[in-house]
Design an enzyme around this catalytic site. Structure first.
Site, PDB file in Angstrom:
ATOM      1  N   ASP A   6       0.766  -1.308  -0.138  1.00 14.30           N
ATOM      2  CA  ASP A   6      -0.644  -0.175  -0.026  1.00 14.30           C
ATOM      3  C   ASP A   6       0.940   1.746  -0.112  1.00 14.30           C
ATOM      4  O   ASP A   6       1.343   1.678  -1.029  1.00 14.30           O
ATOM      5  CB  ASP A   6      -0.881   0.234   1.060  1.00 14.30           C
ATOM      6  CG  ASP A   6      -2.095  -1.109   1.268  1.00 14.30           C
ATOM      7  OD1 ASP A   6      -1.832  -2.581   0.465  1.00 14.30           O
ATOM      8  OD2 ASP A   6      -2.916  -1.044   1.800  1.00 14.30           O
ATOM      9  N   GLU A  59      -4.822  -6.911  13.225  1.00 11.52           N
ATOM     10  CA  GLU A  59      -3.824  -6.494  11.632  1.00 11.52           C
ATOM     11  C   GLU A  59      -2.182  -6.813  11.792  1.00 11.52           C
ATOM     12  O   GLU A  59      -1.321  -7.358  10.421  1.00 11.52           O
ATOM     13  CB  GLU A  59      -4.999  -5.330  10.771  1.00 11.52           C
ATOM     14  CG  GLU A  59      -4.558  -5.197   9.600  1.00 11.52           C
ATOM     15  CD  GLU A  59      -4.966  -4.093   8.846  1.00 11.52           C
ATOM     16  OE1 GLU A  59      -4.988  -3.873   7.391  1.00 11.52           O
ATOM     17  OE2 GLU A  59      -5.815  -3.595   9.721  1.00 11.52           O
TER      18      GLU A  59
END
Length: 843
Positions: free
Chosen positions: A579, A813
């Site tokens: 990302d 996460e």
């Protein structure tokens, strides 16, 4: 005597007659030449017109053909037959908890399954309506997830709400022709800290999805005692809702009952339908207690705005059984297949308890046999945590069916890909309940150790959705229910965009097992599977090797970087999976990406090994692997002597910052009529072609994927960076970006918090631990150093993930590099569950 005739002699000495000697008319030769030129011009013009028309129609044809390629499935035979998930072929896996996006629900592995599920709400609470159904982080549950789940026969889950806990259990029993029977058991207990016993409404529902029918059977006017139904895949069936008991005691508990019988246009609308049917006109009145109005399902009437908006989908049956009862209590729901004629007894009560205990013992024995954690000295609490991590991934397997929305540069508008199915694990039941390509490779590294058949089927489902170009979407959003959980900007997938081909990590292990143990029973299943998979893998590899090439020979570049450089501190590269990890500040065709280069080293090596194993030509793959894996080439393309690290290369400057946009407002003009000032990027120094000065996960890829030779002097620099607390080392794992980096923990836009700019990610830490184990186990000058760092890093990662699970009830996460605290989406039992593999040291 007549006049003598004059003779004209041509160049070849042939005399001409008088007629041939007729003098030319003045000016006629010129006119003829002009006429000839005109004819040529006309002919050329006509020819050009014809050619242009032919070219125009050919271009239209080619554009149309190219536009269709993005939605054209691969030409090779499918890896899986269309009926491979049917009850006839795979009865044991037919029913399952294949709806990861809901707290508890089951469906079949069929395209238009009958679905079952659970909703619940606390009565008499401060919150008006606190209906729980789909997994939502906004529900702020104290924890939920599977404690035990074998992926086949049973599961046990705990859901911790504000002042009570729901335990959801299920057991399946094979029999008949439609996947057999199953039973749910829901147990509710109040927390010890609760001031009084909560009153809870459980809502069990059954819904059809575009085929099948349901019939309600009501007792005492308001109690839905059972549902009978029929569908093409299930035949006839019956679902029985048993009365609540006092936590396993034989006596029934007082309960109030309500039911809803209506139609739904789609599974994505179930929650809204129930919410819009709720009414306060009912009274909860136990024998020894006060009368209190409670909220329950009633007649459903669509809201006015929904009545005006036409939903063209076919409406199908939807039935809800609501039971409102005070804790503690226990309720069982029984599904019985109409084709199961010789069942010995009903799977309820003590029979259900015995079956549950049997499967729990079997699960414990298989878990220790597979991972050996007790033998390694882990505590019972740590073993219980690791069982939960595995079980959540198994319980998070989803079966999705629908059409992807895709687009290429040749399409003006997005297109629908042909319908298809996907059996896959999901990263997070709450935040990412859908298929992600690069996550799935990591998921299967764990699941392949528990159940190789799950891995084979999952890989086959992904590769069966490849198109003729060799492209697989980064995200697969199939069906209305899955699409309802996805932001609109991520629904459409573009065919120039890649994702790390992590499926090769799993394929590498499968090939290694066959090469190492060629005579094991595994070969009987795996070798034919790889043979069916191989043509699709060839096209997939070729797509990467052509569509993602870089500016120099044997270099690679991720496509799909954000192009609006004005708004991003560093334009994102979602396609890399990392990302907002810093890349070249100004995206260009001159970029070279070191992580993609290393993924291609892995992929070409696996393709060469697989081709050799299958007796296919392997020389070209081997040459590619040797070329790309050559450390001299890698150094030439990506080693920066200035930074003493492997780096991306591109048009880059580090003199960038986000600043408030300057908006000029003329004197006397009202400020509100002008745009709101944003944070925009200011470039203080022009970019130039150079190595990108970012030290972090990308810098480690030659090490992470074992591209470096054991004697490479570059290993010394990498091990130094890994172990340096001012760079990548923390007591909790390796941070994603060096603390000394200019973009460390910097926001990418005014709305985008840092993501891969310092946080600790378990998938990359897994690769790092695996690499340290690799280099610490083979001869080389850095063997001892790698082995020592391996022990430290492994201990740090295991300790922190376990500690955060104990404190918060979740696997996360990512983890904060300063405190170790879990952050991001939760539960995240996708690749973070690789902690189990790290504990087992099975790399």
């Amino acid at each position: 005597m007549g006049r003598q005739r004059k003779r004209n002699v041509t160049g070849d000495g042939v005399p001409h007659t008088r007629k041939e000697e007729k003098p030319p008319v003045p000016g006629r030769k010129e006119k003829k030449k002009k006429t000839d030129i005109g004819k040529v011009f006309i002919n050329v013009s006509i020819g050009l017109c014809i050619f242009s028309l032919v070219w125009f129609f050919y271009a239209l044809y080619m554009r149309s053909a190219l536009a269709k390629r993005v939605v054209t499935p691969h030409y090779a035979p499918r890896v899986l037959d269309s009926n491979s998930t049917s009850a006839a072929v795979s009865p044991q896996r037919y029913w399952g908890t294949y709806r990861p996006q809901v707290y508890f629900g089951m469906k079949t592995r069929s395209p238009k399954s009958v679905v079952t599920g659970l909703m619940w709400m606390r009565q008499f609470s401060e919150v008006d309506v606190n209906l729980r159904h789909t997994c939502e982080q906004g529900d702020h549950l104290q924890g939920y997830g599977w404690l035990m789940h074998d992926g086949l026969n049973f599961g046990v889950q705990e859901i911790h709400d504000s002042d009570f806990t729901l335990t959801t259990e299920f057991v399946k029993r094979m029999g008949g022709e439609h996947g057999g029977d199953w039973t749910w058991r829901i147990t509710a207990k109040q927390h010890s800290s609760a001031p009084q016993a909560p009153v809870v409404s459980l809502m069990f529902y059954v819904a059809t999805d575009s085929q099948g029918s349901l019939q309600a059977h009501v007792e005492e006017r308001t109690r839905l005692s059972s549902v009978t139904g029929t569908s093409e895949e299930l035949g006839n069936f019956k679902i029985t809702f048993r009365k609540p008991t006092a936590g396993g005691a034989a006596s029934d508990k007082y309960a109030s009952y309500n039911y809803l019988q209506t139609l739904s246009p789609g599974l994505d609308r179930l929650t809204d339908i129930v919410k819009n049917s709720l009414n306060r006109r009912f009274v909860f009145h136990p024998p020894s207690g006060e009368r209190r109005p409670y909220i329950a399902v009633d007649t459903y009437k669509p809201p006015p705005h929904q009545q005006q908006q036409k939903d063209n989908r076919i409406e199908r049956d939807f039935l809800v059984h609501q039971v409102t009862v005070q804790t503690p209590f226990q309720i069982e729901v029984l599904f019985e297949s109409g084709s199961f004629h010789d069942r010995p007894n009903q799977l309820v009560g003590s029979v259900l308890t015995e079956e549950l205990e049997k499967w729990k013992v079997t699960f414990d024995e298989k878990f220790e046999r597979t991972f050996g954690l007790q033998a390694k000295g882990f505590t019972p609490a740590q073993v219980k945590f690791s069982k939960a991590a595995l079980s959540n991934m198994l319980g998070g397997m989803g079966y999705f069916f629908g059409q992807s929305v895709v687009q290429s540069v040749y399409n003006e508008h997005p297109l629908l890909y042909p319908e298809g199915a996907l059996f896959t694990a999901v990263p997070s039941r709450s935040f990412f309940p859908r298929g992600f390509l690069w996550d799935e490779g990591f998921h299967q590294l764990l699941l392949s150790k528990w159940d190789p058949q799950v891995t084979r089927e999952t890989l086959a489902h992904w590769l069966d959705l490849i198109n003729v170009e060799g492209w697989i979407p980064r995200e697969l959003v199939l069906g209305d229910e899955a699409r309802s959980k996805v932001p609109a900007e991520f629904v459409v997938q573009h065919n120039e965009n890649a994702n790390p081909p992590t499926l090769f990590l799993v394929l590498e292990k499968l090939v290694e097992q066959l090469e190492t143990h060629p005579y094991t029973p595994l070969k009987e299943d795996t070798l034919p599977f790889l043979r069916r998979l191989y043509p699709r893998l060839q096209t997939w590899f070729e797509w990467y090797n052509t569509s993602q090439v870089g500016p120099l020979p044997n270099s690679y570049r991720w496509r799909g970087r954000d192009k609006d450089t004005n708004l991003f501190l560093n334009p994102k590269t979602l396609t890399s999976g990392l990302d907002d990890y810093p890349r070249a500040s100004h995206p260009s065709a001159d970029e070279r990406h070191v992580d993609l280069h290393c993924w291609m080293v892995l992929a070409s090596g696996v393709m060469a090994s697989m081709a050799r194993l299958l007796g296919e030509p392997h020389e070209e793959y081997q040459r590619t692997h040797l070329t790309l894996g050559d450390n001299n080439l890698l150094n030439e393309l990506h080693w920066s002597e200035q930074h003493r690290a492997f780096c991306d290369y591109g048009n880059h400057t580090q003199a960038v910052s986000l600043q408030q946009e300057k908006i000029f407002v003329p004197p006397g003009q009202p400020r509100h009529q002008f745009p709101v000032a944003r944070l925009v990027r200011y470039v203080r120094k022009a970019p130039k072609l150079q190595y990108v000065n970012a030290l972090g996960y990308v810098s480690l890829f030659p090490f992470l994927l074992h591209v470096l030779t054991p004697d490479s002097p570059k290993l010394q620099h990498i091990l130094r960076d890994i172990r340096d607390p001012d760079r990548l080392w923390t007591p909790y794992g390796l941070r994603s970006l060096s603390r000394a980096d200019p973009l460390y923990m910097k926001r990418n836009t005014e709305h985008d918090a840092p993501y891969w700019r310092g946080a600790i990610w378990i998938n990359i830490n897994y690769l790092a631990i695996r690499a340290l184990h690799h280099y610490g186990s083979i001869e080389g000058p850095y063997k001892e150093e790698a082995a020592a760092i391996y022990q430290e890093l492994r201990t740090n990662v295991i300790s922190n993930v376990y500690k955060q699970y104990q404190e918060t009830g979740y696997i996360w996460e990512q983890y904060n590099d300063s405190t170790g605290r879990g952050q991001g989406s939760h539960p995240f039992t996708g690749w973070s569950a690789l902690t189990v593999v790290i504990m087992a040291e099975q790399y």
